[in-house]
Design a protein around this motif. Structure first.
Motif, PDB file in Angstrom:
ATOM      1  N   LEU A   1       0.834  -1.207   0.000  1.00  0.00           N
ATOM      2  CA  LEU A   1       0.000   0.000   0.000  1.00  0.00           C
ATOM      3  C   LEU A   1       0.868   1.256   0.000  1.00  0.00           C
ATOM      4  O   LEU A   1       0.550   2.237  -0.678  1.00  0.00           O
ATOM      5  N   ASP A   2       1.964   1.226   0.767  1.00  0.00           N
ATOM      6  CA  ASP A   2       2.875   2.377   0.788  1.00  0.00           C
ATOM      7  C   ASP A   2       3.483   2.603  -0.595  1.00  0.00           C
ATOM      8  O   ASP A   2       3.664   3.747  -1.030  1.00  0.00           O
ATOM      9  N   GLN A   3       3.804   1.526  -1.282  1.00  0.00           N
ATOM     10  CA  GLN A   3       4.388   1.627  -2.616  1.00  0.00           C
ATOM     11  C   GLN A   3       3.384   2.207  -3.610  1.00  0.00           C
ATOM     12  O   GLN A   3       3.732   3.028  -4.467  1.00  0.00           O
ATOM     13  N   LEU A   4       2.120   1.789  -3.492  1.00  0.00           N
ATOM     14  CA  LEU A   4       1.097   2.223  -4.442  1.00  0.00           C
ATOM     15  C   LEU A   4       0.568   3.618  -4.137  1.00  0.00           C
ATOM     16  O   LEU A   4       0.328   4.409  -5.060  1.00  0.00           O
ATOM     17  N   PHE A   5       0.360   3.926  -2.855  1.00  0.00           N
ATOM     18  CA  PHE A   5      -0.349   5.154  -2.480  1.00  0.00           C
ATOM     19  C   PHE A   5       0.451   6.088  -1.574  1.00  0.00           C
ATOM     20  O   PHE A   5       0.248   7.297  -1.601  1.00  0.00           O
ATOM     21  N   GLY A   6       1.284   5.543  -0.740  1.00  0.00           N
ATOM     22  CA  GLY A   6       2.136   6.366   0.106  1.00  0.00           C
ATOM     23  C   GLY A   6       1.514   6.906   1.364  1.00  0.00           C
ATOM     24  O   GLY A   6       2.236   7.298   2.280  1.00  0.00           O
ATOM     25  N   ASN A   7       0.183   6.943   1.467  1.00  0.00           N
ATOM     26  CA  ASN A   7      -0.408   7.595   2.630  1.00  0.00           C
ATOM     27  C   ASN A   7      -1.607   6.845   3.203  1.00  0.00           C
ATOM     28  O   ASN A   7      -2.485   7.451   3.809  1.00  0.00           O
ATOM     29  N   VAL A   8      -1.673   5.537   3.016  1.00  0.00           N
ATOM     30  CA  VAL A   8      -2.761   4.766   3.611  1.00  0.00           C
ATOM     31  C   VAL A   8      -2.389   4.434   5.059  1.00  0.00           C
ATOM     32  O   VAL A   8      -1.387   3.764   5.316  1.00  0.00           O
ATOM     33  N   ALA A   9      -3.197   4.938   5.997  1.00  0.00           N
ATOM     34  CA  ALA A   9      -2.982   4.677   7.417  1.00  0.00           C
ATOM     35  C   ALA A   9      -4.117   3.810   7.934  1.00  0.00           C
ATOM     36  O   ALA A   9      -5.292   4.137   7.756  1.00  0.00           O
ATOM     37  N   ILE A  10      -3.779   2.697   8.572  1.00  0.00           N
ATOM     38  CA  ILE A  10      -4.764   1.774   9.130  1.00  0.00           C
ATOM     39  C   ILE A  10      -4.566   1.746  10.639  1.00  0.00           C
ATOM     40  O   ILE A  10      -3.522   1.308  11.129  1.00  0.00           O
ATOM     41  N   ARG A  11      -5.585   2.217  11.369  1.00  0.00           N
ATOM     42  CA  ARG A  11      -5.444   2.344  12.823  1.00  0.00           C
ATOM     43  C   ARG A  11      -6.682   1.800  13.505  1.00  0.00           C
ATOM     44  O   ARG A  11      -7.809   2.129  13.124  1.00  0.00           O
ATOM     45  N   ALA A  12      -6.455   0.985  14.525  1.00  0.00           N
ATOM     46  CA  ALA A  12      -7.562   0.348  15.226  1.00  0.00           C
ATOM     47  C   ALA A  12      -7.385   0.486  16.728  1.00  0.00           C
ATOM     48  O   ALA A  12      -6.299   0.810  17.221  1.00  0.00           O
ATOM     49  N   GLY A  13      -8.459   0.231  17.445  1.00  0.00           N
ATOM     50  CA  GLY A  13      -8.413   0.270  18.899  1.00  0.00           C
ATOM     51  C   GLY A  13      -9.618  -0.420  19.500  1.00  0.00           C
ATOM     52  O   GLY A  13     -10.630  -0.643  18.832  1.00  0.00           O
ATOM     53  N   LEU A  14      -9.503  -0.765  20.768  1.00  0.00           N
ATOM     54  CA  LEU A  14     -10.602  -1.388  21.504  1.00  0.00           C
ATOM     55  C   LEU A  14     -11.553  -0.292  21.964  1.00  0.00           C
ATOM     56  O   LEU A  14     -11.196   0.527  22.818  1.00  0.00           O
ATOM     57  N   VAL A  15     -12.765  -0.249  21.412  1.00  0.00           N
ATOM     58  CA  VAL A  15     -13.709   0.827  21.722  1.00  0.00           C
ATOM     59  C   VAL A  15     -14.810   0.383  22.670  1.00  0.00           C
ATOM     60  O   VAL A  15     -15.597   1.222  23.134  1.00  0.00           O
ATOM     61  N   SER A  16     -14.892  -0.901  22.966  1.00  0.00           N
ATOM     62  CA  SER A  16     -15.819  -1.416  23.977  1.00  0.00           C
ATOM     63  C   SER A  16     -15.166  -2.599  24.666  1.00  0.00           C
ATOM     64  O   SER A  16     -14.465  -3.389  24.032  1.00  0.00           O
ATOM     65  N   MET A  17     -15.415  -2.696  25.981  1.00  0.00           N
ATOM     66  CA  MET A  17     -15.004  -3.880  26.739  1.00  0.00           C
ATOM     67  C   MET A  17     -16.185  -4.302  27.601  1.00  0.00           C
ATOM     68  O   MET A  17     -16.621  -3.540  28.472  1.00  0.00           O
ATOM     69  N   GLY A  18     -16.709  -5.483  27.337  1.00  0.00           N
ATOM     70  CA  GLY A  18     -17.925  -5.879  28.033  1.00  0.00           C
ATOM     71  C   GLY A  18     -19.016  -4.847  27.754  1.00  0.00           C
ATOM     72  O   GLY A  18     -19.243  -4.460  26.607  1.00  0.00           O
ATOM     73  N   PRO A  19     -19.691  -4.343  28.791  1.00  0.00           N
ATOM     74  CA  PRO A  19     -20.746  -3.348  28.589  1.00  0.00           C
ATOM     75  C   PRO A  19     -20.245  -1.909  28.546  1.00  0.00           C
ATOM     76  O   PRO A  19     -21.036  -0.976  28.435  1.00  0.00           O
ATOM     77  N   HIS A  20     -18.942  -1.720  28.618  1.00  0.00           N
ATOM     78  CA  HIS A  20     -18.366  -0.380  28.750  1.00  0.00           C
ATOM     79  C   HIS A  20     -17.881   0.137  27.399  1.00  0.00           C
ATOM     80  O   HIS A  20     -17.150  -0.553  26.681  1.00  0.00           O
ATOM     81  N   ASP A  21     -18.253   1.375  27.057  1.00  0.00           N
ATOM     82  CA  ASP A  21     -17.910   1.969  25.766  1.00  0.00           C
ATOM     83  C   ASP A  21     -16.923   3.122  25.928  1.00  0.00           C
ATOM     84  O   ASP A  21     -16.996   3.890  26.898  1.00  0.00           O
ATOM     85  N   ALA A  22     -16.014   3.239  24.976  1.00  0.00           N
ATOM     86  CA  ALA A  22     -15.117   4.391  24.902  1.00  0.00           C
ATOM     87  C   ALA A  22     -15.821   5.522  24.173  1.00  0.00           C
ATOM     88  O   ALA A  22     -16.663   5.289  23.303  1.00  0.00           O
ATOM     89  N   GLU A  23     -15.475   6.752  24.514  1.00  0.00           N
ATOM     90  CA  GLU A  23     -16.051   7.925  23.858  1.00  0.00           C
ATOM     91  C   GLU A  23     -15.102   8.502  22.810  1.00  0.00           C
ATOM     92  O   GLU A  23     -15.499   8.800  21.690  1.00  0.00           O
ATOM     93  N   ALA A  24     -13.829   8.645  23.172  1.00  0.00           N
ATOM     94  CA  ALA A  24     -12.858   9.278  22.277  1.00  0.00           C
ATOM     95  C   ALA A  24     -12.336   8.284  21.243  1.00  0.00           C
ATOM     96  O   ALA A  24     -12.408   7.057  21.421  1.00  0.00           O
ATOM     97  N   ARG A  25     -11.819   8.832  20.142  1.00  0.00           N
ATOM     98  CA  ARG A  25     -11.187   8.028  19.088  1.00  0.00           C
ATOM     99  C   ARG A  25      -9.843   8.658  18.738  1.00  0.00           C
ATOM    100  O   ARG A  25      -9.662   9.258  17.695  1.00  0.00           O
ATOM    101  N   ASP A  26      -8.890   8.532  19.632  1.00  0.00           N
ATOM    102  CA  ASP A  26      -7.537   9.027  19.396  1.00  0.00           C
ATOM    103  C   ASP A  26      -6.649   7.814  19.160  1.00  0.00           C
ATOM    104  O   ASP A  26      -6.272   7.108  20.101  1.00  0.00           O
ATOM    105  N   TRP A  27      -6.328   7.567  17.891  1.00  0.00           N
ATOM    106  CA  TRP A  27      -5.623   6.340  17.552  1.00  0.00           C
ATOM    107  C   TRP A  27      -4.193   6.339  18.069  1.00  0.00           C
ATOM    108  O   TRP A  27      -3.608   5.262  18.270  1.00  0.00           O
ATOM    109  N   ASP A  28      -3.612   7.504  18.294  1.00  0.00           N
ATOM    110  CA  ASP A  28      -2.285   7.542  18.905  1.00  0.00           C
ATOM    111  C   ASP A  28      -2.349   7.061  20.352  1.00  0.00           C
ATOM    112  O   ASP A  28      -1.458   6.353  20.828  1.00  0.00           O
TER     113      ASP A  28
END
Length: 367
Positions: free
Chosen positions: A151-178
């Motif tokens: 992807l870096d070779q083809l496009f140079g700027n594709v960023a794929i970022r993930a995180g755990l946004v829920s654990m059990g019944p508890h939800d996260a509000e923010a989405r700061d991938w760093d």
């Protein structure tokens, strides 16, 4: 056992078992001349590696990757490059404790694939689940790092970022991938991550486990990836994420919530900014009609609680006896945590495959 490969042009076959001598993958279809950085592969594996905190399995594996084929460097190349031949990657297992599983040799763990493996194949590797173990995902993460290089070779700027946004019944509000890369729960909400530590500690100490939801966002994806009907981008994303151990549901964009919206609320309206189309929202998750729009591609996958727990559960044996079973060994109290880099890897594999398929059919990319 068949069905160990996925992808079309960028095709990955994984091999190995949880308690075998090694596991790995063979990547076929990687274009020649792609700069290959082994450090990036190792960094991806290190994010998934077990034993890094009290919140994950205490199995101690270095997950040191070895490259067996498919890359080369000589005085005509500027660094290590892919050759276009199959890339073979291997990760040795060094900390197996197979004796931990001797008591469940003939007992089926509730929630596990023990019973279905026996019913289908009449043989199963009871030591950690064999191929059904989440240990297999180490090979996917290694392959995903190579897909990111494509992807870096083809496009140079594709960023794929993930995180755990829920654990059990508890939800996260923010989405700061760093932030998700800075805490042991891989959660993009620092406040939620801190609060969840106590929640997970309680579950772990009581011999129980928790599930979670992983959200992934891919930016820099050009418009045009995917094809109608049987090669939709969201279709293949869903298939890839559902192939991850313990995955039970996948959403693209607003997902199930889209069914609760009206047509006026759900449609992503458009305006022009010079000669570019600008969307006013992203309910579709960056995909319309199975084809990427150029907006961020957003997906979520629900991961069930770890089935290997210390709390006794009712089950049966291979001989048909009713028993209570406790699963010993080293297991993740919330396997969704280490699922985060696996989700990123699977997204990279799907995007790289679709990028090569698009290039083969259409030739150019819409930027």
């Amino acid at each position: 056992m068949s069905h160990n490969s996925f992808g079309h042009l960028f095709r990955v076959t994984t091999w190995g078992e949880s308690h075998g001598p090694a596991l790995g993958c063979v990547i076929d279809g990687c274009p020649p001349g792609v700069p290959f950085d082994l450090t990036l592969v190792q960094e991806a594996l290190d994010r998934r590696r077990p034993g890094q905190s009290r919140f994950v399995t205490q199995r101690r594996e270095p997950d040191q990757v070895e490259v067996l084929s498919g890359v080369f460097e000589d005085d005509r190349t500027d660094g290590l490059k892919t050759t276009g031949t199959p890339i073979s990657l291997m990760i040795r297992n060094t900390d197996q404790r197979s004796k931990d599983y001797s008591e469940i040799r003939d007992r089926y763990r509730p929630g596990h694939a023990d019973v279905t493996y026996d019913q289908k194949y009449s043989i199963r590797d009871y030591r950690g689940g064999g191929r059904s173990s989440a240990r297999e995902t180490a090979a996917r993460v290694a392959a995903g790092a190579v897909a990111q290089m494509v992807l870096d070779q083809l496009f140079g700027n594709v960023a794929i970022r993930a995180g755990l946004v829920s654990m059990g019944p508890h939800d996260a509000e923010a989405r700061d991938w760093d932030v998700a890369r800075q805490n042991p729960l891989l959660c993009p909400d620092a406040t939620a991550a801190k609060a969840w530590e106590a929640v997970l500690d309680d579950a772990r100490k009581s011999g129980d486990s928790l599930g979670g939801i992983i959200e992934v966002e891919c930016t820099g994806v050009p418009a045009g990836l995917g094809a109608p009907v049987y090669s939709k981008l969201d279709q293949d994303i869903s298939s890839a994420l559902m192939s991850i151990n313990a995955a039970k549901a996948v959403e693209i964009g607003d997902g199930m919530q889209a069914a609760r919206l009206s047509g006026t609320s759900n449609a992503d309206e458009m305006r022009m900014d010079g000669d570019k189309i600008v969307y006013q929202s992203n309910h579709a998750g960056g995909i319309l009609g199975g084809i990427s729009t150029g907006q961020p591609v957003v997906a979520r996958v629900a991961i069930k609680p770890t089935s290997s727990i210390l709390t006794p559960r009712r089950s049966v044996t291979a001989q048909g006896e009713e028993v209570d079973i406790v699963t010993k060994g080293r297991h993740d109290p919330c396997v969704a945590i280490r699922g985060v880099p696996v989700v990123e890897a699977m997204m990279a594999l799907v995007l790289a495959d679709h990028a090569l398929r698009h290039r083969g059919q259409v030739g150019t990319f819409v930027r």
